[in-house]
Design a protein around this motif. Sequence first.
Motif, PDB file in Angstrom:
ATOM      1  N   HIS A  18     -16.144  82.202 -51.833  1.00 46.52           N
ATOM      2  CA  HIS A  18     -16.407  81.213 -53.012  1.00 46.52           C
ATOM      3  C   HIS A  18     -16.566  79.926 -52.287  1.00 46.52           C
ATOM      4  CE1 HIS A  18     -15.756  79.014 -56.413  1.00 46.52           C
ATOM      5  NE2 HIS A  18     -14.789  78.128 -56.046  1.00 46.52           N
ATOM      6  N   LYS A  19     -17.772  79.244 -52.879  1.00 39.35           N
ATOM      7  CA  LYS A  19     -18.195  78.000 -52.105  1.00 39.35           C
ATOM      8  C   LYS A  19     -18.659  78.326 -50.777  1.00 39.35           C
ATOM      9  CE  LYS A  19     -16.055  75.120 -55.569  1.00 39.35           C
ATOM     10  NZ  LYS A  19     -15.356  73.894 -55.558  1.00 39.35           N
ATOM     11  N   ASN A  20     -19.181  79.388 -50.402  1.00 36.57           N
ATOM     12  CA  ASN A  20     -19.696  79.413 -48.933  1.00 36.57           C
ATOM     13  C   ASN A  20     -18.480  79.588 -47.808  1.00 36.57           C
ATOM     14  OD1 ASN A  20     -22.508  79.953 -49.615  1.00 36.57           O
ATOM     15  ND2 ASN A  20     -22.672  77.545 -49.452  1.00 36.57           N
ATOM     16  N   LYS A  21     -17.394  79.708 -48.319  1.00 35.48           N
ATOM     17  CA  LYS A  21     -16.071  79.677 -47.524  1.00 35.48           C
ATOM     18  C   LYS A  21     -16.035  81.161 -47.097  1.00 35.48           C
ATOM     19  CE  LYS A  21     -15.023  75.431 -48.140  1.00 35.48           C
ATOM     20  NZ  LYS A  21     -15.290  74.474 -47.106  1.00 35.48           N
ATOM     21  N   HIS A  22     -15.967  81.325 -45.704  1.00 39.63           N
ATOM     22  CA  HIS A  22     -15.652  82.737 -45.213  1.00 39.63           C
ATOM     23  C   HIS A  22     -14.844  82.743 -44.079  1.00 39.63           C
ATOM     24  CE1 HIS A  22     -18.342  81.752 -41.938  1.00 39.63           C
ATOM     25  NE2 HIS A  22     -19.175  81.288 -42.662  1.00 39.63           N
ATOM     26  N   PHE A  23     -14.266  83.954 -43.600  1.00 39.72           N
ATOM     27  CA  PHE A  23     -13.369  83.943 -42.390  1.00 39.72           C
ATOM     28  C   PHE A  23     -14.290  84.017 -41.095  1.00 39.72           C
ATOM     29  CE2 PHE A  23     -11.265  86.855 -45.561  1.00 39.72           C
ATOM     30  CZ  PHE A  23     -10.330  86.292 -45.670  1.00 39.72           C
ATOM     31  N   THR A  71      -7.228  79.330 -47.561  1.00 38.64           N
ATOM     32  CA  THR A  71      -8.317  79.880 -47.079  1.00 38.64           C
ATOM     33  C   THR A  71      -8.426  81.398 -47.379  1.00 38.64           C
ATOM     34  OG1 THR A  71      -7.935  78.539 -45.076  1.00 38.64           O
ATOM     35  CG2 THR A  71      -8.677  80.489 -44.572  1.00 38.64           C
ATOM     36  N   ILE A  72      -7.397  82.139 -47.422  1.00 40.86           N
ATOM     37  CA  ILE A  72      -7.311  83.540 -47.841  1.00 40.86           C
ATOM     38  C   ILE A  72      -8.174  83.761 -49.197  1.00 40.86           C
ATOM     39  CG2 ILE A  72      -6.277  85.634 -48.017  1.00 40.86           C
ATOM     40  CD1 ILE A  72      -6.176  84.699 -45.283  1.00 40.86           C
ATOM     41  N   ALA A  73      -7.539  82.803 -49.995  1.00 43.18           N
ATOM     42  CA  ALA A  73      -8.168  83.194 -51.527  1.00 43.18           C
ATOM     43  C   ALA A  73      -9.590  82.902 -51.699  1.00 43.18           C
ATOM     44  CB  ALA A  73      -7.384  82.336 -52.570  1.00 43.18           C
ATOM     45  N   VAL A 111     -22.621  89.930 -45.644  1.00 44.14           N
ATOM     46  CA  VAL A 111     -21.750  90.254 -44.647  1.00 44.14           C
ATOM     47  C   VAL A 111     -20.449  89.766 -45.024  1.00 44.14           C
ATOM     48  CG1 VAL A 111     -21.503  89.997 -42.267  1.00 44.14           C
ATOM     49  CG2 VAL A 111     -23.722  90.897 -43.185  1.00 44.14           C
ATOM     50  N   TYR A 112     -20.700  88.537 -45.310  1.00 45.60           N
ATOM     51  CA  TYR A 112     -19.379  87.662 -45.599  1.00 45.60           C
ATOM     52  C   TYR A 112     -18.457  88.278 -46.944  1.00 45.60           C
ATOM     53  CZ  TYR A 112     -20.774  83.975 -42.284  1.00 45.60           C
ATOM     54  OH  TYR A 112     -21.384  83.352 -41.079  1.00 45.60           O
TER      55      TYR A 112
END
Length: 84
Positions: free
Chosen positions: A55-60, A47-49, A14-15
């Motif tokens: 990347h590394k479990n970072k999501h909006f 944040t956007i990139a 989903v992310y």
Amino acid sequence: MKDCSISNEQMEEVYKTIGQNVKRVRTSKNISQLALSLAIGHKSVGTIAVAEIYHKNKHFNIEHLVKIANVLEVDICEFFKDIK
């Protein structure tokens, strides 16, 4: 009652899909990651990139998506297209 549990792998998909959709809309409007970052109140592109590629479990988060939808002038639903 239906079981609504979702696996970590399903959430990752989903992310990833949301990130891909944000990138698709952003690039279709010829807006850079930096310009979008600045427009939503961030001082750098990080944040956007990382969220676009999960990347590394970072999501909006929801706040990001609301702001991005406003900046890109699209319905927030656009970011959830093709989520299975």
